[in-house]
Design an enzyme around this catalytic site. Sequence first.
Site, mmCIF file in Angstrom:
data_model
loop_
_atom_site.group_PDB
_atom_site.id
_atom_site.type_symbol
_atom_site.label_atom_id
_atom_site.label_comp_id
_atom_site.label_asym_id
_atom_site.label_seq_id
_atom_site.Cartn_x
_atom_site.Cartn_y
_atom_site.Cartn_z
ATOM 1 N N ASP A 147 0.823 -1.213 0.000
ATOM 2 C CA ASP A 147 0.000 0.000 0.000
ATOM 3 C C ASP A 147 0.864 1.274 0.000
ATOM 4 O O ASP A 147 2.106 1.210 0.019
ATOM 5 C CB ASP A 147 -0.931 -0.060 1.226
ATOM 6 C CG ASP A 147 -2.316 0.483 0.926
ATOM 7 O OD1 ASP A 147 -2.437 1.332 0.042
ATOM 8 O OD2 ASP A 147 -3.269 0.060 1.609
ATOM 9 N N ASP A 202 -10.264 3.310 -3.388
ATOM 10 C CA ASP A 202 -10.917 2.048 -3.014
ATOM 11 C C ASP A 202 -12.331 1.882 -3.584
ATOM 12 O O ASP A 202 -13.118 2.826 -3.607
ATOM 13 C CB ASP A 202 -11.036 1.960 -1.485
ATOM 14 C CG ASP A 202 -9.674 1.855 -0.826
ATOM 15 O OD1 ASP A 202 -8.655 1.934 -1.542
ATOM 16 O OD2 ASP A 202 -9.639 1.689 0.401
HETATM 17 C C1 GLA Z 1 -6.063 1.155 1.461
HETATM 18 C C2 GLA Z 1 -6.196 0.163 0.301
HETATM 19 C C3 GLA Z 1 -7.307 -0.818 0.610
HETATM 20 C C4 GLA Z 1 -6.991 -1.549 1.913
HETATM 21 C C5 GLA Z 1 -6.819 -0.552 3.034
HETATM 22 C C6 GLA Z 1 -6.297 -1.207 4.304
HETATM 23 O O1 GLA Z 1 -7.200 1.969 1.558
HETATM 24 O O2 GLA Z 1 -6.449 0.835 -0.897
HETATM 25 O O3 GLA Z 1 -7.461 -1.752 -0.443
HETATM 26 O O4 GLA Z 1 -5.840 -2.335 1.746
HETATM 27 O O5 GLA Z 1 -5.879 0.458 2.680
HETATM 28 O O6 GLA Z 1 -6.046 -0.299 5.313
#
Ligand code: GLA
Length: 388
Positions: A147, A202
């Site tokens: 990430d 997301d």
């Molecule tokens: C980010 C990523 C998500 C997930 C969260 C976890 O938002 O884009 O897919 O992995 O972190 O904290």
Amino acid sequence: MKKLLTFCLIFISTILFSQKYAEVALTPPMGWNSWNKFACNINETIVKEVADAMVTSGMKDAGYEYIVIDDCWQIDRDSIGNIIIDPDRFPSGMKSLADYIHSKGLKFGIYSDAGIKTCQGRPGSRGYEFQDARTYAAWEVDYLKYDWCYHGKQNPEASYSLMRDALALAGRPIVFSICEWGSNKPWLWAKDIGHLWRTTEDILNCWDCKEDWGGMGWPLILDKQDGLEKYAGPGHWNDPDMLEVGNSGLTFIESKAHFSLWCMLAAPLMAGNDLRNMSEETRDILTNKEVIAIDQDALGKQGFKIIDEGDFEIWKKPLINGDIAICLFNRGKKTIEKEIIWDELNISKNFEIRDLWMKKNIGKTNNNFKTEIVSHSVVMLRLSLKKL
Ligand code: GLA
């Protein structure tokens, strides 16, 4: 002389290690990830039960293989920098969990972050890349989602390259999933770094909702994929995020459309629902082998939009041996009636047509195709030059 030797050493290790493992994602990776359904409420019992369900539900037979634990498995580092696993949630440790998952014929994935902390504030890998990569290899990890929270002023290309090199040096083939949300256009630089890269913020468990921080429903994510098709191919995929199929915010029809379009996009297929309690309808979506075959097609072409009439879209995906996938998508609120004139889509008269959700052959492209597409649904077709 010493300088020359150092230069040679750096040169050789650059050649040896600055390459990702090439063979691990020749088709888009398929599996399950804990985040969409469980967020931080994850533990080893759930993960084991999900692995069991992946086998008994028929998902493994349909091609799903990775079980990936997302954020929140890590709590700290010890005095020499080793990552510490949450002992309450994962009391048996990751090697034991990996062994369990492998014993089911599945593969094991884990999550970290290129910055100093993960998005949930757990320790990130910044400054510990080589140590963490060695730890993952020792646990027999097969997939790393990496990430981009708490990255400060880090350069994305350099940060992701560093972890790629660390994984290569650790010596275990690991799928490297870049998750920097498309912020720095990873499709322009990540081909030789990761096997997949997120293209947006997301996905959310809804039809077309949108949050200020960037999260959104899948049709809005879909809009951002058109035009990226030229950057995807075997071993390097655009990732429009994990599936929300079967989660509460989508109707059955919307889940089916979501899955169809992700397959048109040659997207990584990471289920994000609770596999232990899914309805038969959800299982039938996730395991439709003919639709999955469109995603996994060996040509590795990402589909693209060829008609956009607002509420009505047509997406096309070239397939191996001259076949074509066509997806008719109704994003509007009313049923749409359509007559498809193949000639107008530059499609010859020689194709047999199969409806992939009805699982029925429905004629040839020498005739116009009349159909009804109900609100928020798709009609998904495979056009084949071979007799079906
Ligand atoms: C980010 C990523 C998500 C997930 C969260 C976890 O938002 O884009 O897919 O992995 O972190 O904290």
